[in-house]
Every structure is written in C-alpha cells, then in structure tokens.
Design a protein around this motif. Structure first.
Motif, PDB file in Angstrom:
ATOM      1  N   HIS A   1     -54.765  61.930  52.554  1.00 37.41           N
ATOM      2  CA  HIS A   1     -55.011  63.223  51.928  1.00 37.41           C
ATOM      3  C   HIS A   1     -53.941  63.407  50.854  1.00 37.41           C
ATOM      4  CE1 HIS A   1     -57.813  64.583  55.019  1.00 37.41           C
ATOM      5  NE2 HIS A   1     -57.023  63.962  55.877  1.00 37.41           N
TER       6      HIS A   1
ATOM      7  N   LEU B   1     -50.444  62.703  54.471  1.00 37.93           N
ATOM      8  CA  LEU B   1     -50.600  63.634  53.344  1.00 37.93           C
ATOM      9  C   LEU B   1     -49.582  63.271  52.279  1.00 37.93           C
ATOM     10  CD1 LEU B   1     -51.692  66.293  52.028  1.00 37.93           C
ATOM     11  CD2 LEU B   1     -49.887  67.504  53.278  1.00 37.93           C
TER      12      LEU B   1
ATOM     13  N   PHE C   1     -56.603  71.000  54.750  1.00 39.30           N
ATOM     14  CA  PHE C   1     -57.164  69.796  55.391  1.00 39.30           C
ATOM     15  C   PHE C   1     -57.138  69.886  56.919  1.00 39.30           C
ATOM     16  CE2 PHE C   1     -55.564  67.888  51.267  1.00 39.30           C
ATOM     17  CZ  PHE C   1     -56.830  67.655  50.725  1.00 39.30           C
TER      18      PHE C   1
ATOM     19  N   LYS D   1     -60.589  64.437  49.204  1.00 33.73           N
ATOM     20  CA  LYS D   1     -59.347  64.398  49.995  1.00 33.73           C
ATOM     21  C   LYS D   1     -58.123  64.746  49.146  1.00 33.73           C
ATOM     22  CE  LYS D   1     -59.701  61.583  53.985  1.00 33.73           C
ATOM     23  NZ  LYS D   1     -59.236  60.352  54.607  1.00 33.73           N
TER      24      LYS D   1
ATOM     25  N   ASN E   1     -52.871  61.094  60.519  1.00 30.98           N
ATOM     26  CA  ASN E   1     -53.147  61.609  59.173  1.00 30.98           C
ATOM     27  C   ASN E   1     -51.943  61.381  58.283  1.00 30.98           C
ATOM     28  OD1 ASN E   1     -55.797  63.000  59.088  1.00 30.98           O
ATOM     29  ND2 ASN E   1     -54.919  64.140  60.804  1.00 30.98           N
TER      30      ASN E   1
END
Ligand code: GLC
Ligand code: MG
Length: 425
Positions: free
Chosen positions: A216, A198, A259, A240, A196
C-alpha cells in the motif's frame, strides 16, 4: 530484523523529510500524533522502517532536532545503506550486491565535465551515492546527457531527481524501492513476510517505493510535483496508492485508516483518555496514556481537577515505589501528589513528552514489565530516561485496568540531567 518472532502485522516504510517529519510545523504535532499511535498500538507487533535520502551523519542530526521514534530498520543514502536495530548494524550483503558495475571514481570523473552540477556537502557523498544540486529547468537535459556518458564508460547507474533540486547517482540496483524489495525477499525467505506493508513518501526518490508489488502507498498531501507526475504516468489506476489530503505524518495516519491496516486513532486525538473503553487492556497503551496525561497536566490542557490525581492514585499500588533517575526512591502515590503543584507550569511553553520503543513483556500470570524510553523536551532542553514499569492486574480483571507496582528510571547516555530542570516522572 529478528525482533519479532512472527510476521509483522504492519510494516511502515517511510521517508523522513516532508513525509514523517514536517519541517513547516515547529510544534511537530503530526509526528507526535503518529508516535503515540505507533507506540500504543503497533510497536509490539509491527515494524517501523525509515527510508531517507540522508547520509548517516545528517540522519543523526535530524534525530536530535525532531521528536522521532527509533526505527527497527534504517535505510539511508537513498537506499544504498541498510542497517538494523538500535546499534544500526549494516547489511553487508547489500553492500556487496551494490558493488557490481559500480565505480564511483568514474562517476566523479564524468560528472566533473558538467558545470551545471554543484556537488553536495562531503557528508552526503557515500560509497554508493554521488550527489549534486541542479536547477529544476536543467535537470531533465543533464540527466539524459549524464546517463549516456556513464553508460559509455561501462557503468550501470540510476539517476534520481528529488525535491526540485537534488540529483543523486547510484548503482542501478540501489534506490529506496530496490532496498525495500531486498528486505521483503529476506523476510519471505525467513517466512516472516509482513501481513501488510505501507510505503510513504513525498518526492522523486520515493517513487520507486510505490512500484513494489503488493504494497500500500501514501503520497502525503504536500508531495512534490515530480512524484505526482511519476504517479500520473505510472500508477494512476493502482487503488493501493492514495494521495492523502493531510500533510506528512497526518497523511500516514490517514492512510492507515483508509486501507484499514489497523487502529488509526492516535491517543493524542482522544481528549478524555479515562473514557477509552478497552476490550483487552494493553500495557503499552497504559504507558502512552499516562505520559500524555502528564504532558497535558503540565500544559494545563486538561481540567484542573483533583479527580484526575485521585484516579491516578487509585491505579498505583499502595506500597508501589518509584526509583527516580537520581537514585532516590519514593512512594508512587507521593509522586502523584507532587503533581498538584505543577499544574500548568508549562502552559504556553514549548513542552512535549513522548515515549519510544515501548515494549511490554508478560513476566507472570498477572504482571507485565514494560521497558521504554521516556523523552521530555522543555524549550531547548531534551532529556531521556530508560524507564521500566511493572504493571499488575492482580485482584482485578485485565479489562478493568492495570495497577502500577513499580517504576524505575535511569538517564539515557548523553541525554541525562541538566542542572536547571526538574524531572518528575
Ligand atoms: C537528502 C540527502 C541528499 C539527497 C536528497 C535526495 O536530502 O541529504 O544527499 O540528494 O536527500 O535524495
Ligand atoms: Mg522527502
């Protein structure tokens, strides 16, 4: 880039001013909360990337002013300079790429024809970045005219307006978003794409970060109008991306929770740390927890109870030693005893403790070596020790806890002893 053997669990790419760093919070509380969360839960398996408009000079100044962690990757000068690790090794490939269709002399020549532009300080003029101040009400018009005149001269540039005052001119391929895309491409080629990502920002030069596919994003609550407008026009329906209700680093923590990117409770928000039930005992968490207790004890933010010190002593190996940065060696339990007399000695004063780059390594079937930087700020004085802790789960199950076997500290270069301060741990 090679610190992690596998894919990062989370890569945070954050702007600094008014995003990671709250210039309206002299206590730096949200930053310290983020730091404790990152070091206890993410440092070991994730990547921290700072992406700032600042030049290396101003970035280093900020690091001296604020209790900031050390990132794995630093992107400076609005995505025109990418460096890796503590030594900040530059990415030469990125420099080469940016040289295409770029000539900063032509940019200087053309911009000098606009009296509305005020050149920023010399430190902020970089090989691939020319920066000015321009009034908010004139910005749009000037940007249009500039882009036409630079195009006529054969340049392919990007003009970005941030913070309602800063105007940056960069090569078209540069910018925070393009620098992130370049990094992601590199990770992908190495088979190490983070699980992931961010991105976090507050102003115009961060907008590009939010247009990178699959990431995100969090716009912190205090985001600038120009970023919110960009979002309304370009990314309104992207679930997102959120606009946090919390300011700066607190907004980043909020997004991690929103998230579901991993743990989102900072140890700084847990008052009774002795009660934390842990399924898998974690050496990094242990270190963060200990220094948090130490700060609270001296600030008198925990109850003045012998019980705490007895608990601490019970997790010190009876023969465990502590090598103080002065070179003097003491029994760990005696060091805990010496805490008795300093309860509340920093009450109501500016006193903060934080740890950076907490990296545990399992060195035996039941032992861990944790290396980190321990920072202490008391008033204006800031000191740091490179610290090594040997922890063991011998004779107990790991879930029951770890025993402190040995602690060793040495002064970090340039952050060493000051005659009128006392360093305990
Ligand atoms: C930072 C830089 C400045 C730049 C601004 C916006 O403040 O120091 O040069 O214009 O970010 O990108
Ligand atoms: Mg900012």
């Amino acid at each position: 880039m090679d610190r992690l053997a596998g894919n990062a669990r989370l890569m945070i790419v954050s702007d600094l001013d008014h995003t990671m760093v709250d210039h309206h919070d002299p206590e730096n509380l949200s930053l310290l909360r983020f730091n404790a969360l990152w070091e206890s839960n993410y440092r070991n398996n994730s990547l921290l990337v700072f992406s700032t408009g600042r030049s290396p000079t101003l970035y280093k100044e900020l690091r001296k002013e604020k209790p900031m962690l050390t990132p794995d990757i630093t992107i400076m000068s609005v995505g025109t300079e990418i460096t890796y690790g503590n030594c900040m090794i530059p990415d030469e490939g990125w420099v080469e790429f940016l040289n295409k269709k770029w000539d900063r002399n032509i940019v200087s020549e053309e911009t000098s024809k606009f009296p509305e532009l005020t050149l920023q300080s010399e430190t902020e003029q970089r090989p691939h970045k020319v920066s000015f101040y321009v009034q908010k009400d004139k910005a749009q018009e000037i940007m249009k005219a500039l882009s036409t005149s630079l195009e006529k001269r054969g340049l392919d540039v990007k003009i970005i307006y941030s913070g309602g005052m800063d105007l940056d001119i960069l090569p078209q391929g540069a910018g925070k978003g393009q620098a992130l895309a370049y990094l992601l491409k590199k990770f992908k080629a190495a088979g190490k794409l983070p699980h992931n990502t961010l991105v976090c920002g507050d102003s115009g030069n961060d907008a590009e970060l939010f247009s990178i596919p699959d990431v995100h994003g969090v716009m912190v609550s205090n985001a600038q109008e120009e970023l919110l407008q960009w979002h309304a026009a370009n990314a309104k329906n992207n679930s997102k991306i959120i606009h946090a209700t919390e300011r700066c680093a607190a907004g980043i923590i909020q997004a991690i929770g929103h998230f579901k990117l991993g743990p989102s409770t900072s140890p700084r928000d847990v008052m009774d740390l002795s009660d934390t039930k842990m399924e898998n005992f974690d050496p990094a968490y242990e270190v963060v927890k200990f220094y948090l207790f130490y700060e609270r004890w001296r600030r008198a933010e925990v109850e003045h109870s012998e019980h705490y010190l007895a608990n601490l002593k019970s997790v010190c190996c009876p023969s465990g030693t502590f090598v103080h940065p002065s070179g003097i060696e003491k029994l760990l339990r005696d060091c805990v005893n010496s805490l008795k007399t300093c309860y509340g000695d920093k009450q109501g004063k500016q006193f903060r403790v934080w740890v950076d780059q907490v990296l545990p390594a399992q060195v035996g079937s039941d032992s861990w070596l944790v290396i980190f930087k321990k920072w202490e700020q008391s008033g204006e004085v800031r000191q740091c020790c490179l610290t090594t802790v040997l922890l063991s789960s011998k004779d107990v199950s790991v879930a029951q806890g770890l025993t402190w076997v040995h602690v060793h500290q040495t002064w970090l270069d340039g952050a060493g002893p000051n005659s009128h301060t006392t360093w305990l741990f």
